[in-house]
Design an enzyme around this catalytic site. Structure first.
Site, PDB file in Angstrom:
ATOM      1  N   SER A 195       4.368  -4.469   6.426  1.00 45.13           N
ATOM      2  CA  SER A 195       5.553  -4.111   5.271  1.00 45.13           C
ATOM      3  C   SER A 195       5.610  -5.364   4.400  1.00 45.13           C
ATOM      4  O   SER A 195       6.165  -6.405   4.689  1.00 45.13           O
ATOM      5  CB  SER A 195       6.653  -4.000   5.993  1.00 45.13           C
ATOM      6  OG  SER A 195       6.750  -2.622   6.804  1.00 45.13           O
ATOM      7  N   LEU A 196       4.687  -5.541   3.397  1.00 44.72           N
ATOM      8  CA  LEU A 196       4.449  -6.619   2.533  1.00 44.72           C
ATOM      9  C   LEU A 196       5.680  -6.646   1.500  1.00 44.72           C
ATOM     10  O   LEU A 196       6.469  -7.828   1.624  1.00 44.72           O
ATOM     11  CB  LEU A 196       3.158  -6.599   1.920  1.00 44.72           C
ATOM     12  CG  LEU A 196       2.904  -8.156   1.222  1.00 44.72           C
ATOM     13  CD1 LEU A 196       2.499  -9.040   2.336  1.00 44.72           C
ATOM     14  CD2 LEU A 196       1.534  -7.755   0.553  1.00 44.72           C
ATOM     15  N   HIS A 197       5.594  -6.043   0.557  1.00 46.94           N
ATOM     16  CA  HIS A 197       6.682  -5.711  -0.418  1.00 46.94           C
ATOM     17  C   HIS A 197       6.576  -6.536  -1.602  1.00 46.94           C
ATOM     18  O   HIS A 197       7.619  -6.426  -2.291  1.00 46.94           O
ATOM     19  CB  HIS A 197       7.952  -5.269   0.280  1.00 46.94           C
ATOM     20  CG  HIS A 197       7.868  -4.130   1.240  1.00 46.94           C
ATOM     21  ND1 HIS A 197       7.106  -3.063   0.882  1.00 46.94           N
ATOM     22  CD2 HIS A 197       8.247  -4.209   2.442  1.00 46.94           C
ATOM     23  CE1 HIS A 197       7.167  -2.305   2.022  1.00 46.94           C
ATOM     24  NE2 HIS A 197       7.893  -3.064   3.155  1.00 46.94           N
ATOM     25  N   ASN A 233      12.519   5.123  -2.543  1.00 47.64           N
ATOM     26  CA  ASN A 233      13.452   6.173  -2.108  1.00 47.64           C
ATOM     27  C   ASN A 233      14.783   5.628  -2.085  1.00 47.64           C
ATOM     28  O   ASN A 233      15.363   5.251  -1.118  1.00 47.64           O
ATOM     29  CB  ASN A 233      13.123   6.778  -0.787  1.00 47.64           C
ATOM     30  CG  ASN A 233      11.803   7.760  -1.078  1.00 47.64           C
ATOM     31  OD1 ASN A 233      11.417   8.536  -1.874  1.00 47.64           O
ATOM     32  ND2 ASN A 233      10.902   7.177  -0.057  1.00 47.64           N
ATOM     33  N   CYS A 287      18.505  -2.053  12.710  1.00 42.87           N
ATOM     34  CA  CYS A 287      17.183  -2.946  12.480  1.00 42.87           C
ATOM     35  C   CYS A 287      18.186  -4.278  12.453  1.00 42.87           C
ATOM     36  O   CYS A 287      19.096  -4.276  11.686  1.00 42.87           O
ATOM     37  CB  CYS A 287      16.398  -2.601  11.643  1.00 42.87           C
ATOM     38  SG  CYS A 287      15.036  -3.678  11.288  1.00 42.87           S
ATOM     39  N   SER A 319       3.768  -0.867  12.653  1.00 44.53           N
ATOM     40  CA  SER A 319       4.059  -1.550  11.341  1.00 44.53           C
ATOM     41  C   SER A 319       5.117  -2.823  11.717  1.00 44.53           C
ATOM     42  O   SER A 319       6.056  -2.362  12.335  1.00 44.53           O
ATOM     43  CB  SER A 319       4.636  -0.288  10.410  1.00 44.53           C
ATOM     44  OG  SER A 319       5.057  -0.957   9.257  1.00 44.53           O
ATOM     45  N   CYS A 369      16.162  -1.282   2.406  1.00 42.37           N
ATOM     46  CA  CYS A 369      15.863  -0.459   3.313  1.00 42.37           C
ATOM     47  C   CYS A 369      17.256  -0.021   3.898  1.00 42.37           C
ATOM     48  O   CYS A 369      18.275  -0.711   4.291  1.00 42.37           O
ATOM     49  CB  CYS A 369      15.204  -1.031   4.492  1.00 42.37           C
ATOM     50  SG  CYS A 369      14.984   0.010   5.901  1.00 42.37           S
ATOM     51  N   GLY A 402      13.856   0.222  12.883  1.00 39.58           N
ATOM     52  CA  GLY A 402      13.670  -0.776  13.752  1.00 39.58           C
ATOM     53  C   GLY A 402      12.577  -1.634  13.523  1.00 39.58           C
ATOM     54  O   GLY A 402      11.639  -1.115  12.936  1.00 39.58           O
ATOM     55  N   GLU A 403      12.387  -2.943  13.955  1.00 38.64           N
ATOM     56  CA  GLU A 403      11.235  -3.904  13.950  1.00 38.64           C
ATOM     57  C   GLU A 403      10.437  -3.815  15.140  1.00 38.64           C
ATOM     58  O   GLU A 403      10.954  -4.191  16.246  1.00 38.64           O
ATOM     59  CB  GLU A 403      11.603  -5.173  13.660  1.00 38.64           C
ATOM     60  CG  GLU A 403      10.430  -6.047  14.107  1.00 38.64           C
ATOM     61  CD  GLU A 403       9.210  -5.868  13.158  1.00 38.64           C
ATOM     62  OE1 GLU A 403       8.104  -5.714  14.156  1.00 38.64           O
ATOM     63  OE2 GLU A 403       9.106  -5.572  12.116  1.00 38.64           O
ATOM     64  N   GLU A 455      16.659   8.277  14.170  1.00 44.17           N
ATOM     65  CA  GLU A 455      15.936   9.482  13.458  1.00 44.17           C
ATOM     66  C   GLU A 455      14.238   9.262  13.660  1.00 44.17           C
ATOM     67  O   GLU A 455      13.887   8.196  13.753  1.00 44.17           O
ATOM     68  CB  GLU A 455      16.385   9.416  11.999  1.00 44.17           C
ATOM     69  CG  GLU A 455      17.758   9.698  11.847  1.00 44.17           C
ATOM     70  CD  GLU A 455      18.295   9.896  10.291  1.00 44.17           C
ATOM     71  OE1 GLU A 455      17.265   9.692   9.384  1.00 44.17           O
ATOM     72  OE2 GLU A 455      19.446  10.050  10.129  1.00 44.17           O
ATOM     73  N   CYS A 509       6.557   9.345  12.664  1.00 47.66           N
ATOM     74  CA  CYS A 509       6.994   8.060  12.240  1.00 47.66           C
ATOM     75  C   CYS A 509       8.200   7.982  13.196  1.00 47.66           C
ATOM     76  O   CYS A 509       9.335   8.710  13.275  1.00 47.66           O
ATOM     77  CB  CYS A 509       7.746   8.204  11.000  1.00 47.66           C
ATOM     78  SG  CYS A 509       8.191   6.627  10.147  1.00 47.66           S
ATOM     79  N   CYS A 533      10.505   7.594   3.441  1.00 50.90           N
ATOM     80  CA  CYS A 533      10.378   6.382   3.652  1.00 50.90           C
ATOM     81  C   CYS A 533      11.506   5.461   3.251  1.00 50.90           C
ATOM     82  O   CYS A 533      11.875   5.633   2.031  1.00 50.90           O
ATOM     83  CB  CYS A 533       8.871   5.503   3.178  1.00 50.90           C
ATOM     84  SG  CYS A 533       8.667   4.162   3.764  1.00 50.90           S
ATOM     85  N   CYS A 577      16.229  -5.894   5.481  1.00 52.21           N
ATOM     86  CA  CYS A 577      15.315  -5.934   4.341  1.00 52.21           C
ATOM     87  C   CYS A 577      16.223  -5.472   3.250  1.00 52.21           C
ATOM     88  O   CYS A 577      16.923  -4.317   3.525  1.00 52.21           O
ATOM     89  CB  CYS A 577      14.165  -5.318   4.568  1.00 52.21           C
ATOM     90  SG  CYS A 577      12.707  -5.846   5.846  1.00 52.21           S
TER      91      CYS A 577
END
Length: 411
Positions: free
Chosen positions: A255-257, A336, A145, A233, A152, A201-202, A121, A138, A379, A149
């Site tokens: 992408s810290l989080h 989300n 991925c 990112s 996600c 994906g990374e 997507e 995006c 996101c 995470c």
């Protein structure tokens, strides 16, 4: 495709077999020019006996006028157009679904691979900006991925493979073309203003293809985007961040989080391999490049807000300490939810309070406006359909079923 195969195909294209020669099935696959960088295209044209300046001409037709039919490339000789038509194609991934949100967000679902393949997507988000309308795309870099995470939905689909350069740049091509399908070729203009490698994906785990694609984005013969408007990112693949410094100048987002290793190990498992001390040091090295024109003046910190998990006042204080020596802009992202997600979204008041603490400490801190959630384009909601070779999706569904059974038994 090897030089020998291209050369053989070129000879065959120019010198048809005589009627008496045995008929042989043509096994030569056409070369897809869509994902080729300018150096690659220059070599391709030299390999088929043409001048390398043809690469720039063809790139403009593909990426600036969005032409896929060689017959429409009017500044190229008819003979060369015929040769290219026999040897090559300009082919973006197949669009199997598209949806346009009421807020202007657009989402495409692409099929990649043979047969039913897998689905990935891509989302375009429009926004008003002081410099005019901004359209940010995006882009996905992998089918699924591998990082998993915990917050996600993409990670819960498992992982199949990396996307190729034509599958990556094809997402940008389709997004641009969506605004000009009915516009005459001579009047077409590129519509996407910003790109973030932040989809499925990374990106740094598909390094070569992503690097080649970003070079096409920056190339003046293609999309001619400013390096400040192309952002990669990453969840924190430290060695590849250091390699990126040497290879290209684009904006970097992390992408810290989580502001401490214990929590980040839970939310972003790659932290176990590259903990925060290593990640922050790599970011500092990344922005150390001299020069006023560098896009590396700061790092964007992405931080999804999870209710009761990473949104407490002490987490904000830990963020301040962690980032005190790293020029950065912080982007707070309301979570989300997706089906069976183990987290909830932080309250609006909690997010605003978190933002105020960071802003009072001198950080530029914004709250991302949720866009496209009516079409599952926000996101963390990019799911796709992955022919999962990791079996993670199967394991996730089994875990959810077990949890549901426990809840039912507890009544």
């Amino acid at each position: 495709m090897s030089t020998e195969v291209v050369a053989t195909a070129a000879i065959s294209a120019e010198q048809p077999q005589s009627p008496s020669a045995p008929t042989q099935q043509n096994t030569v696959t056409k070369v897809n020019l869509l994902g080729m960088s300018r150096p690659q295209l220059e070599k391709f044209f030299e390999d088929i006996g043409e001048k390398k300046f043809r690469a720039g001409q063809v790139m403009k037709w593909i990426h600036q006028f969005f032409v896929t039919d060689f017959a429409e490339m009017t500044n190229i000789s008819g003979k060369l157009r015929e040769k290219l038509d026999k040897l090559c194609e300009i082919k973006a991934p197949e669009v199997v679904h598209k949806n346009y949100s009421k807020d202007g967000t657009r989402k495409w679902v692409f099929r990649v691979g043979e047969g039913d393949g897998s689905l990935v997507e891509t989302v375009l988000i429009p926004a008003e900006h002081r410099s005019g309308l901004r359209r940010t795309l995006c882009i996905s870099s992998q089918v699924g991925c591998a990082l998993d995470c915990s917050f996600c939905s993409t990670g819960k689909q498992g992982f199949q493979r990396d996307l190729t350069p034509d599958e990556i740049i094809g997402q940008l091509w389709v997004a641009n073309y969506s605004y000009m399908e009915d516009v005459p070729v001579a009047d077409r203009e590129r519509s996407v203003t910003n790109v973030v490698m932040m989809g499925m994906g990374e990106p740094l785990l598909n390094y070569d293809a992503v690097l080649s694609s970003m070079r096409i984005m920056l190339d003046d013969f293609a999309y001619g985007m400013s390096k400040r408007r192309v952002t990669l990112s990453t969840s924190g693949v430290v060695p590849k961040i250091d390699q990126l410094v040497k290879d290209i100048d684009v904006a970097l987002a992390i992408s810290l989080h989580a502001p401490n290793d214990e929590l980040r190990n839970e939310l972003v498992p790659i932290n176990k391999k590259y903990p925060l001390e290593q990640l922050i040091a790599a970011c500092q090295r990344y922005i150390a490049k001299d020069g006023n024109e560098s896009s590396r003046k700061h790092v964007t910190i992405e931080y999804v807000m999870l209710d009761g998990v990473n949104d407490h006042p002490e987490h904000a204080q830990q963020m301040i300490k962690l980032l005190k020596n790293l020029p950065s802009k912080i982007n707070l992202i309301p979570f989300n939810p997706f089906p069976h997600a183990p987290y909830g979204r932080s309250s609006r008041n909690r997010i605003i309070s978190f933002q105020k603490t960071l802003s009072d400490a001198g950080f530029v801190c914004t709250i991302r406006q949720t866009r496209g959630d009516d079409i599952d384009a926000a996101c963390g909601q990019l799911v796709g359909q992955v022919a999962d070779r990791t079996r993670r999706a199967e394991q996730w569904k089994k875990k959810v079923a077990q949890q549901n059974e426990i809840m039912r038994s507890q009544g």
